[in-house]
Design an enzyme around this catalytic site. Sequence first.
Site, PDB file in Angstrom:
ATOM      1  CE  LYS A   1      83.565  72.303  17.644  1.00 51.50           C
ATOM      2  NZ  LYS A   1      83.592  72.887  16.644  1.00 51.50           N
TER       3      LYS A   1
ATOM      4  NE  ARG B   1      82.484  78.313  11.931  1.00 52.78           N
ATOM      5  CZ  ARG B   1      82.536  77.015  12.051  1.00 52.78           C
ATOM      6  NH1 ARG B   1      81.975  77.059  13.656  1.00 52.78           N
ATOM      7  NH2 ARG B   1      83.318  76.225  12.143  1.00 52.78           N
TER       8      ARG B   1
HETATM    9  C1  PLP Z   1      82.391  71.784  15.752  1.00 52.56           C
HETATM   10  C2  PLP Z   1      83.596  71.445  14.534  1.00 52.56           C
HETATM   11  C3  PLP Z   1      83.162  70.236  13.470  1.00 52.56           C
HETATM   12  C4  PLP Z   1      82.548  68.800  14.302  1.00 52.56           C
HETATM   13  O1  PLP Z   1      81.310  69.365  14.691  1.00 52.56           O
HETATM   14  P1  PLP Z   1      80.072  68.451  15.084  1.00 52.56           P
HETATM   15  O2  PLP Z   1      78.668  68.898  15.140  1.00 52.56           O
HETATM   16  O3  PLP Z   1      80.373  68.129  16.598  1.00 52.56           O
HETATM   17  O4  PLP Z   1      79.671  67.336  14.741  1.00 52.56           O
HETATM   18  C5  PLP Z   1      83.742  70.113  12.783  1.00 52.56           C
HETATM   19  N1  PLP Z   1      84.368  71.046  12.051  1.00 52.56           N
HETATM   20  C6  PLP Z   1      84.407  71.890  12.796  1.00 52.56           C
HETATM   21  C7  PLP Z   1      85.412  72.921  11.472  1.00 52.56           C
HETATM   22  C8  PLP Z   1      84.337  72.433  13.466  1.00 52.56           C
HETATM   23  O5  PLP Z   1      84.349  73.568  13.187  1.00 52.56           O
END
Ligand code: PLP
Length: 363
Positions: free
Chosen positions: A38, A133
């Site tokens: 993402k 969250r």
């Molecule tokens: C964005 C996200 C990740 C990845 O996070 P990074 O900091 O890019 O490694 C993992 N788990 C969830 C639920 C996320 O929303």
Amino acid sequence: MIKAYPNLVIDVSKIRNNTKIVRDLCMAKGIELAGVIKGFNGIPEVAEAMAKSGCKQLASSRMEQLKEIKLRGHGIDTLLLRIPMLSELDQVVKYADISLQSEKTVLEALNDKAQEQGVRHRVILMRDLGDLREGVMTREALIELALFVEKQLKHIILEGIGCNLSCYGSILPTVENMSQLVSDARAIEEIIQRPLRYVSGGATTTLPLLHRDLLPEGINHLRVGEGIICAMDLPLHFKTDIEGLQTEVFTIEAEIIELAKKPSYPIGEKCVNAFGEVVDYEDKGERLRALLALGNRDVGSYTALVPLDEGVELVGASSDHLILDVENSVKDLKVGDILSFGMFYQGVLYATDKCYMNIEMVG
Ligand SMILES: *Cc1c(COP(=O)(O)O)cnc(C)c1O
């Protein structure tokens, strides 16, 4: 061919390198890696490089990105990171192999969709360990939800449990909260009388624990994006230097459109800047300043940029203009020259953006 600017340069070999380094770090402890796409908006070539470098799944919060991966037929499993909207469950069942879940309502509706499509969808239930969250707040509630999925939802497979930290509440993964997650898993396994496939211990911010060999045994899955695409964040914020991780995976090049000696302190009656912010300006006298055709619109905030040319300093930006102090530039600059910048996570996220917003015209 004349290049167009701003120009985003993506070093795919660094993506492969960084993914393999994180994968090896995980593999040594029996941990499977989901590569999170993402942060660069799921650009297919970059996602593909991640997939081929040893990720077990490709993961995103956005269904559009996972759909694209599936339609390209990579054959790799996809993992949805954001608790799905009821309005997107059709897509979830079609294009995500696994999803993170926390809501009974969503799980029930997902079960119906999976039944309709004649498949069984896999889920990881989220526990909130204090970051506030997503996820259920207590072990009891998690066990109850797990039992509900296991016993009542015939078209959903309880694949495991997980947690997410460091996103809203800025809470660090620690030996304590990670151990809590592992013992949640053991408690659920005791009740359902079978092992869970995954105990998913978070994202990039869990890597420091792993790197220091402090991650409790039992965590067997991590979801990592930032650590692969923006390796400079780990040493900066988490005092963790993982050997071999390369920075400047994503760099942005922009062109100088004005170069002039100007005062550094604005002249006239002061109000707010282009974004309605009250800004403090430092008076350094007259400085040689470069104006570039790049702005906050492109990178979220100019503070997400890191000038790669020696003696070049960030001063400020509006939507479409970037102001630099180049008084001490080692290079002799002129209008039309191109300067390069590394980027923090926010910069990469914005620079790779496609507009996901639905637009509804009314009136
Ligand atoms: C964005 C996200 C990740 C990845 O996070 P990074 O900091 O890019 O490694 C993992 N788990 C969830 C639920 C996320 O929303």
